[in-house]
Write an enzyme that holds these catalytic residues in place. Structure first.
Site, PDB file in Angstrom:
ATOM      1  CE  LYS A   1     -25.203  50.109   5.566  1.00 13.94           C
ATOM      2  NZ  LYS A   1     -24.407  51.334   5.472  1.00 13.94           N
TER       3      LYS A   1
ATOM      4  NE  ARG B   1     -30.056  56.065   1.709  1.00 14.04           N
ATOM      5  CZ  ARG B   1     -30.460  54.996   1.005  1.00 14.04           C
ATOM      6  NH1 ARG B   1     -31.285  55.157  -0.008  1.00 14.04           N
ATOM      7  NH2 ARG B   1     -30.028  53.801   1.309  1.00 14.04           N
TER       8      ARG B   1
ATOM      9  NE  ARG C   1     -26.565  53.550   0.593  1.00 11.09           N
ATOM     10  CZ  ARG C   1     -26.203  54.726   0.100  1.00 11.09           C
ATOM     11  NH1 ARG C   1     -25.426  54.790  -0.975  1.00 11.09           N
ATOM     12  NH2 ARG C   1     -26.599  55.837   0.679  1.00 11.09           N
TER      13      ARG C   1
ATOM     14  CD  GLU D   1     -20.210  40.416   3.174  1.00 11.28           C
ATOM     15  OE1 GLU D   1     -19.119  40.828   3.616  1.00 11.28           O
ATOM     16  OE2 GLU D   1     -20.600  40.622   2.000  1.00 11.28           O
TER      17      GLU D   1
ATOM     18  CE  LYS E   1     -26.652  50.951   9.167  1.00 12.40           C
ATOM     19  NZ  LYS E   1     -25.628  51.866   8.748  1.00 12.40           N
TER      20      LYS E   1
ATOM     21  CB  SER F   1     -32.817  56.488  10.236  1.00 12.58           C
ATOM     22  OG  SER F   1     -32.779  55.829   8.978  1.00 12.58           O
TER      23      SER F   1
ATOM     24  CE1 TYR G   1     -29.110  58.135  14.344  1.00 15.52           C
ATOM     25  CE2 TYR G   1     -30.506  56.217  13.949  1.00 15.52           C
ATOM     26  CZ  TYR G   1     -29.481  57.054  13.551  1.00 15.52           C
ATOM     27  OH  TYR G   1     -28.826  56.813  12.361  1.00 15.52           O
TER      28      TYR G   1
HETATM   29  C1  PBG Z   1     -23.730  54.534   5.046  1.00 16.47           C
HETATM   30  C2  PBG Z   1     -24.680  54.444   6.169  1.00 16.47           C
HETATM   31  C3  PBG Z   1     -26.073  54.404   6.111  1.00 16.47           C
HETATM   32  C4  PBG Z   1     -26.519  54.325   7.422  1.00 16.47           C
HETATM   33  C5  PBG Z   1     -25.407  54.339   8.240  1.00 16.47           C
HETATM   34  N1  PBG Z   1     -24.270  54.382   7.447  1.00 16.47           N
HETATM   35  C6  PBG Z   1     -26.974  54.537   4.964  1.00 16.47           C
HETATM   36  C7  PBG Z   1     -27.039  53.484   3.945  1.00 16.47           C
HETATM   37  O1  PBG Z   1     -26.289  52.522   3.933  1.00 16.47           O
HETATM   38  O2  PBG Z   1     -27.876  53.647   3.036  1.00 16.47           O
HETATM   39  C8  PBG Z   1     -27.930  54.244   7.839  1.00 16.47           C
HETATM   40  C9  PBG Z   1     -28.168  54.509   9.287  1.00 16.47           C
HETATM   41  C10 PBG Z   1     -29.584  54.689   9.628  1.00 16.47           C
HETATM   42  O3  PBG Z   1     -30.486  54.502   8.782  1.00 16.47           O
HETATM   43  O4  PBG Z   1     -29.831  55.024  10.789  1.00 16.47           O
HETATM   44  N2  PBG Z   1     -22.711  55.439   5.357  1.00 16.47           N
END
Ligand code: PBG
Length: 324
Positions: free
Chosen positions: A197, A207, A218, A234, A249, A275, A314
């Site tokens: 990730k 967000r 992060r 990982e 991801k 997203s 989605y």
């Molecule tokens: C963290 C999490 C995130 C997403 C899914 N789980 C946000 C991040 O790591 O900043 C993002 C999913 C998306 O953007 O569709 N719980």
């Protein structure tokens, strides 16, 4: 034979021929729909940054889960949006917290028609918006966070979640959660480890979707977008620690990593079309700059072609409808 006799266009000559020789196929069962359930609302509320995606009330979540089952998709992944947040993300471990209430409702609705899965991470529940708890200097405290994840895992498993999506990117999270589950007798609860990730700008619209208050980024726990090999490290660690499934991801900008993982992983490999990937296509289509449906289908096909067994998107229900 001359090179002119080799005519690849032969197999492109008609829709029926192209369908017959297609090397990648999409199936509703390969799709998982991420969903948001929000505390304190009675009607669905649109998410501005993700046109077409909503915050669900518990009731509208149930209806949407029934619709997803009807569409034949493989599963849903639930995120909770609590009314109150605090430093340790108390809502995440409260059996009456919104994610756990939503999970029980979704499981009751879904029966065995699809798999109900939950996001296991603290960022939706913490007032500072980080995926873990902070040390006195304000840094994300890895091992203190693992204790919180262990507790979250037990509450989510007890709520009926069949797959825990570990998305926090703490070192050792898969081992910690596996140990907690085994210790409590939850031997059938699967772990989907968000192994590779990346610290991505493409999470931007999410967000707003979880009312995140994060200041900063992060980058001390998610992977650097520059690093391809590190994704494999990982994945290796997560498999050794007991992951049943591993995730890459985001998806679209990380197809090289996905292909590497697909070539080497001994467990199923999933990918999350996040997203920002969603919002970019919706926005371009809204402006009339691309053909919306073709762009959606191609983006998801590409993720499968690169090696994903399952895609979180989605558009899962919409796409499933087109595949019928
Ligand atoms: C963290 C999490 C995130 C997403 C899914 N789980 C946000 C991040 O790591 O900043 C993002 C999913 C998306 O953007 O569709 N719980």
């Amino acid at each position: 034979m001359t090179s002119r006799d080799i005519r690849p266009r032969r197999l492109r000559s008609s829709p029926a021929m192209r369908r017959l020789v297609a090397q990648t196929r999409l199936n509703p069962a390969d799709l998982v729909l991420p969903m948001f359930v929000r505390e304190g609302i009675t009607e669905p509320v649109p998410i501005g940054s993700m046109p077409g995606v909503v915050h669900h009330s518990v009731d509208s979540l149930k209806r949407a889960v029934a619709e997803a089952a009807e569409a034949g998709i493989g599963g849903v992944m639930l995120f909770g949006v609590p009314e109150h947040k605090d430093a340790i993300g108390s809502g995440a471990t409260d059996p009456e917290g919104i994610l756990n209430v939503g999970t029980r409702a979704a499981v009751a609705e879904a029966g065995d028609a699809l798999v109900v899965q939950t996001d296991l991470c603290l960022d939706e529940f913490t007032d500072h918006g980080h995926c873990g708890v902070l040390d006195p200097l304000g840094r994300v405290d890895n091992d203190a966070t693992l204790e919180r994840y262990r507790d979250m895992a037990l509450v989510q498993a007890a709520s009926g979640s069949q797959v825990l999506g570990l998305s926090g990117m703490m070192d050792g999270q898969t081992a910690a959660v596996r140990d907690a589950l085994e210790g409590a007798g939850f031997v059938d609860t699967a772990i989907l480890a968000y192994a590779a990730k990346y610290a991505s700008a493409f999470y931007g619209p999410f967000r707003e979707a979880v009312n995140s208050t994060l200041v900063g980024d992060r980058r001390t726990y998610q992977l650097d977008p520059a690093n391809r090999r590190e994704g494999l490290l990982e994945v290796e660690l997560d498999i050794v620690e007991g992951a049943d499934i591993v995730m890459v991801k985001p998806a679209g900008s990380y197809l090289d990593v996905l292909a590497d993982v697909a070539a080497t992983s001994s467990v199923p490999v999933w990918a999350y079309q996040v997203s920002g990937e969603y919002a970019m296509i919706e926005a371009a289509a809204e402006n009339g700059w691309i053909d919306r449906e073709r762009a959606i289908d191609e983006s998801i096909l590409a993720i499968k072609r690169a090696g994903a067994d399952v895609v979180l998107t989605y558009w899962a229900v919409e796409l499933a409808g087109r595949l019928k």
